[in-house]
Design a protein around this motif. Sequence first.
Motif, short mmCIF file in Angstrom:
data_model
loop_
_atom_site.label_atom_id
_atom_site.label_comp_id
_atom_site.label_asym_id
_atom_site.label_seq_id
_atom_site.Cartn_x
_atom_site.Cartn_y
_atom_site.Cartn_z
N THR A 36 -3.25 3.74 16.13
CA THR A 36 -3.60 2.46 16.75
C THR A 36 -2.62 1.38 16.32
N VAL A 37 -2.60 0.28 17.06
CA VAL A 37 -1.73 -0.84 16.69
C VAL A 37 -2.15 -1.41 15.34
N GLY A 38 -3.46 -1.45 15.08
CA GLY A 38 -3.94 -1.92 13.79
C GLY A 38 -3.45 -1.05 12.65
N THR A 39 -3.44 0.29 12.88
CA THR A 39 -2.93 1.21 11.86
C THR A 39 -1.43 1.02 11.69
N ALA A 40 -0.72 0.89 12.79
CA ALA A 40 0.73 0.68 12.71
C ALA A 40 1.06 -0.59 11.95
N ALA A 41 0.19 -1.60 12.02
CA ALA A 41 0.42 -2.85 11.31
C ALA A 41 0.41 -2.65 9.80
N LEU A 42 -0.16 -1.51 9.33
CA LEU A 42 -0.13 -1.21 7.90
C LEU A 42 1.29 -1.02 7.40
N LEU A 43 2.23 -0.74 8.31
CA LEU A 43 3.64 -0.65 7.91
C LEU A 43 4.13 -1.99 7.38
N THR A 44 3.67 -3.07 7.99
CA THR A 44 4.01 -4.41 7.52
C THR A 44 3.37 -4.66 6.17
N THR A 45 2.11 -4.26 6.03
CA THR A 45 1.42 -4.44 4.76
C THR A 45 2.08 -3.62 3.65
N ALA A 46 2.47 -2.38 3.97
CA ALA A 46 3.14 -1.54 2.98
C ALA A 46 4.43 -2.18 2.50
N PHE A 47 5.17 -2.74 3.43
CA PHE A 47 6.43 -3.39 3.08
C PHE A 47 6.16 -4.59 2.17
N ALA A 48 5.17 -5.38 2.53
CA ALA A 48 4.87 -6.58 1.75
C ALA A 48 4.34 -6.22 0.36
N ILE A 49 3.48 -5.22 0.28
CA ILE A 49 2.96 -4.80 -1.03
C ILE A 49 4.09 -4.27 -1.90
N GLY A 50 4.98 -3.47 -1.29
CA GLY A 50 6.12 -2.94 -2.03
C GLY A 50 6.99 -4.05 -2.59
N LEU A 336 5.93 -14.81 -2.06
CA LEU A 336 6.17 -14.71 -0.62
C LEU A 336 5.53 -13.46 -0.04
N ASN A 337 5.69 -12.36 -0.73
CA ASN A 337 5.26 -11.09 -0.16
C ASN A 337 3.81 -10.75 -0.44
N ALA A 338 3.24 -11.37 -1.45
CA ALA A 338 1.78 -11.26 -1.59
C ALA A 338 1.13 -11.86 -0.36
N GLY A 339 1.64 -13.01 0.05
CA GLY A 339 1.14 -13.63 1.27
C GLY A 339 1.40 -12.78 2.49
N ALA A 340 2.60 -12.20 2.56
CA ALA A 340 2.95 -11.37 3.72
C ALA A 340 2.10 -10.11 3.79
N ALA A 341 1.57 -9.66 2.67
CA ALA A 341 0.69 -8.49 2.67
C ALA A 341 -0.72 -8.86 3.09
N VAL A 342 -1.22 -9.97 2.56
CA VAL A 342 -2.60 -10.37 2.82
C VAL A 342 -2.77 -10.88 4.25
N GLY A 343 -1.81 -11.67 4.73
CA GLY A 343 -1.94 -12.29 6.04
C GLY A 343 -2.19 -11.31 7.17
N PRO A 344 -1.30 -10.33 7.40
CA PRO A 344 -1.53 -9.37 8.49
C PRO A 344 -2.78 -8.53 8.29
N PHE A 345 -3.11 -8.20 7.03
CA PHE A 345 -4.30 -7.39 6.77
C PHE A 345 -5.55 -8.12 7.23
N VAL A 346 -5.67 -9.40 6.86
CA VAL A 346 -6.83 -10.19 7.28
C VAL A 346 -6.80 -10.42 8.79
N ALA A 347 -5.63 -10.72 9.32
CA ALA A 347 -5.51 -11.00 10.75
C ALA A 347 -5.89 -9.79 11.59
#
Length: 392
Positions: A36-50, A336-347
Amino acid sequence: MPFPLYLLAMAVFAMGTSEFMLAGLLPAIAADLDVTVGTAALLTTAFAIGMTVGAPLMAGLARNRPGRSSLFGFVLAFLAAHAVGAVTSSFAVLFATRAIAALANAGFLAVALTTAATLVSPDMKGRALAVLLSGTTLATIVGVPAGTLLGTLLGWRATFWAVAALCLPAAIGILTRLPAHRGHQDAADRPGLRSELARLKSPRLLLVLLLGALVNAATFASFTFLAPVVTGTAGMGELWVPVVLVLFGAGSFVGVTVAGRLSDRRPGLVVAVGGPLLLSGWGALAVLAHEPAALLCLVFVQGALSFALGSTLITRVLYEAAAAPTMAGSYATAALNAGAAVGPFVAATTLTTAAGDTGPLWVSGLLVLSVLLVAWPLRRVIAAGRSSEVLS
């Protein structure tokens, strides 16, 4: 500004293209890898967490190594991760390559931020940061839209190959033109790692880290899901997605450039003016997203305000962490990236609610509201620039 700053910005451009490009590629990646698109968005979260975890870790490991060799190694690792990502058919493997690329990006940006601050006089950190972040903003103007268009025409894998190719000139430039020395104090003169980490106990530093993270969370919450807003809510075609990304990127370039002139001396002015405007803008965009003309205008404005406010707060991090010369950049990168991880996850959780595609826009507004609520009682700390300005 010293020429090596622009070499660092060139590498940031390649890495920024990769970090932001998923905003226009998520639907294609989801369809190709059957998620799903929501699952694919985890790629952004993975990058931000990393990047969040990797920034202090990589900076700590690289603090006793020459800056040039560290930066060169990080760029090569980033290139390799994208080459693997371009050929895999497994979402799990792609997820892993994004995490590895994030570690390399985190290490590079942490060292680059520290290096950039030491290449200029102590009272010009904001301007140096603006040059470095111009690589990110140009990525949103040129790299991300071009990558989205390339992905639309040739498939998302072509975009990954293009990012890998972009890393080559950046690596060569760093290896041949960046000074071999690290740029900050010699090992005998600089504080020990324990002392630098202890700086994180400072309430002032923690405050600006929190606010910078929240602003970036708001930025990524909406930026990650702009494509569905464009094609769904606004009813525009897929080829309009790169146009919208260009507008956001152009706004971000304007915002970070203007803020670079103000963040050293008048940070309070940026926060006092930019914060309320940014809050109003996310609400207006959520309400008017179905109108293409309003969408195009507001995306530009929100890009400018988001990066002006965010870069100003991150500049404050570099000032507050001046006693941690090798780790300050990693603290800024982590925020910066803590925010980038949390933002898409919540959104992402709002996409299946009644708000639909505009849910992330409302999330961004709430995150900026939280920034203003926290910042107002402590405005004197945030506004304590070189001129000891206070917000009033």
